[in-house]
Design an enzyme around this catalytic site. Structure first.
Site, mmCIF file in Angstrom:
data_model
loop_
_atom_site.group_PDB
_atom_site.id
_atom_site.type_symbol
_atom_site.label_atom_id
_atom_site.label_comp_id
_atom_site.label_asym_id
_atom_site.label_seq_id
_atom_site.Cartn_x
_atom_site.Cartn_y
_atom_site.Cartn_z
ATOM 1 N N ASN A 47 84.334 9.323 21.869
ATOM 2 C CA ASN A 47 85.156 8.397 22.646
ATOM 3 C C ASN A 47 84.247 7.691 23.650
ATOM 4 O O ASN A 47 83.065 8.034 23.793
ATOM 5 C CB ASN A 47 86.333 9.123 23.313
ATOM 6 C CG ASN A 47 85.898 10.184 24.313
ATOM 7 O OD1 ASN A 47 85.024 9.964 25.156
ATOM 8 N ND2 ASN A 47 86.517 11.363 24.231
ATOM 9 N N LEU A 48 84.786 6.714 24.326
ATOM 10 C CA LEU A 48 83.961 5.880 25.204
ATOM 11 C C LEU A 48 83.306 6.692 26.315
ATOM 12 O O LEU A 48 82.136 6.462 26.656
ATOM 13 C CB LEU A 48 84.818 4.754 25.802
ATOM 14 C CG LEU A 48 84.075 3.739 26.678
ATOM 15 C CD1 LEU A 48 82.980 3.027 25.893
ATOM 16 C CD2 LEU A 48 85.055 2.727 27.268
ATOM 17 N N ASP B 282 90.951 13.793 17.147
ATOM 18 C CA ASP B 282 91.178 14.745 16.056
ATOM 19 C C ASP B 282 91.915 14.069 14.902
ATOM 20 O O ASP B 282 91.617 14.309 13.730
ATOM 21 C CB ASP B 282 92.002 15.939 16.550
ATOM 22 C CG ASP B 282 91.240 16.837 17.504
ATOM 23 O OD1 ASP B 282 89.994 16.799 17.486
ATOM 24 O OD2 ASP B 282 91.886 17.581 18.266
ATOM 25 N N GLU C 67 82.444 9.894 26.274
ATOM 26 C CA GLU C 67 81.352 10.680 25.689
ATOM 27 C C GLU C 67 80.159 9.793 25.373
ATOM 28 O O GLU C 67 79.002 10.183 25.588
ATOM 29 C CB GLU C 67 81.841 11.379 24.422
ATOM 30 C CG GLU C 67 82.875 12.469 24.679
ATOM 31 C CD GLU C 67 83.619 12.897 23.428
ATOM 32 O OE1 GLU C 67 84.199 13.991 23.440
ATOM 33 O OE2 GLU C 67 83.637 12.125 22.444
#
Length: 304
Positions: free
Chosen positions: A196-197, A265, A199
């Site tokens: 995700n952004l 997920d 991370e």
């Protein structure tokens, strides 16, 4: 509007990673403790559902895939609960149960649909012999899989992830990884990473615009010998970056802000199913965007 999904019933997926049980205590906020001014919640009911790699396997099973899930658990009731829930969705639970360890649990206490506190019951899996055993289990199943999904929540299951990636590449199947932590060099040679952004920016630094995001992402692909990178950006949608191709920015199907980890997920389960069925990466990303939008609308995202 309901989505017409492709027929995934002939798809075999191998999911390996940090298996967890998400437990929710729902209650009403009845009062404030006079002793230390903390809220008092009267528990009404409990909900339990798969978390982490088990959540990925669960959603792949919902799509109709045959799923083989490998991960560590304890010899406990939580492992049995996961096995029972997942087996109903055509997921084979290949749990390696380790003495002196417990299945990872994320307990959330909620009132009026708001999370008040989360309690984590976890201990990193460090047994070297068990990690070799996990690789042996993978070697027995990898030839049947159309795609390999590695779900990393930094709980120790994927200690030998480099060997797992090599195993997937040996059998020429897509290796998809939901990454965690600050060392993305561990994922060298993977087909696709789906950070995700938040991370992503922890690795490359803040990106003020899409140009900076694309440049940083392409450098990451080059540095770690990846085939592609899919950055999930919550209400901003997804950005797919590939070598030699124009960046593809896919808008979100809903503008509702959601937990990006739980949504991740769902995204990676759809990607794995779609790629294993022969669809292109672009087609698979569009499909995952559509599915996760519907899941968010129906409040079926459970974060970990």
């Amino acid at each position: 509007m309901e989505i017409a999904l492709p027929d995934f019933y002939k798809v075999n997926l191998l999911v390996v990673g940090d298996v967890m049980l998400d437990r929710y205590w729902y209650g009403s906020l009845s009062n404030i403790s006079l002793e230390n001014s903390i809220p008092i919640v009267k528990k009404i009911f409990i909900q339990e559902c798969p978390g982490g790699a088990a959540n990925v396997a669960f959603h792949a099973g919902l799509l109709g895939c045959s799923v083989h899930l490998i991960g560590f658990t304890g010899f406990d009731d939580e492992s049995c609960i996961l096995n029972k829930q997942l087996s109903k969705k055509s997921v084979i639970c290949d749990f390696i149960k380790i003495p002196m360890y417990s299945t990872i649990i994320k307990l959330r206490i909620l009132s009026d649909n708001k999370e008040i506190v989360r309690v984590d019951f976890e201990k990193k899996f460090t047994d070297v012999n068990m990690h070799f055993k996990l690789l042996d289990h993978m070697k027995l199943e990898i030839s049947k899989a159309g795609a390999l999904i590695l779900s990393d929540y930094d709980k120790g299951t994927l200690k030998n992830i480099e060997k797992m990636i090599s195993l997937g590449n040996k059998y020429n199947i897509p290796v998809l990884i939901d990454p965690k932590g600050l060392d993305f060099s561990r994922y060298r040679g993977a087909t696709l990473l789906t950070p995700n952004l938040l991370e992503f920016e922890k690795i490359v630094g803040p990106c003020k615009n899409e140009t900076e995001l694309v440049n940083a992402g392409m450098k990451l692909i080059h540095d770690f010998d990846l085939s592609a990178l899919l950055i999930t950006r919550s209400k901003e949608g997804m950005s797919l970056l590939q070598v030699g191709k124009t960046p593809l920015h896919i808008p979100a199907r809903t503008k509702r802000v959601c937990d990006v980890t739980g949504a991740g997920d769902v995204v990676i389960s759809v990607l794995g199913a779609s790629l294993a069925s022969g669809n292109s990466l672009e087609e698979s990303c569009f499909l995952s965007s559509m599915v996760v939008g519907e899941v968010i609308k129906k409040n079926r995202i459970f974060s970990t």
